[in-house]
Design a protein around this motif. Sequence first.
Motif: not given
Length: 124
Positions: A79-80, A90-97, A110-114, A116-124
């Motif tokens: 996911l990272r 700048r494209v959408p991402l769709l994940i099933s199941s 999965f939402l929690d992981i996403i 966490e990634i978005l909140d990480a300092p290196d993801q700005g």
Amino acid sequence: MSLNLDQMAIREPLCHIVTPIGMLGYGFSTSDLENGLEIALRSGSPTAIILDSGSTDSGPAKLALGSMTCPRSVYQRDLRQLICAVKKYRVPLLISSAGGDGSDAHVKEFLDIIREILDAPDQG
């Protein structure tokens, strides 16, 4: 109805789907993903990254036990990489199941992981 060769000429696609791997969590090549996105985006047609997270048939055991198909750490890794590509191209991402079975608990995971990634300092 049969088509002649003129009617079968290559036409502009409605959209492009880039699929880095058949099953999220099994790892994929970031350079292959980026190459696919660059090729797809050249046409100007809408492009999205779409992949499955439940491509294995593990039967009812996963649902009964509430376990995900892959360890959380490999979903984080994949996911990272996907989120970096989404931001860059700048494209959408769709994940099933999500998590293998798409249960509410695994979608939440999965939402929690996403987040966490978005909140990480290196993801700005």
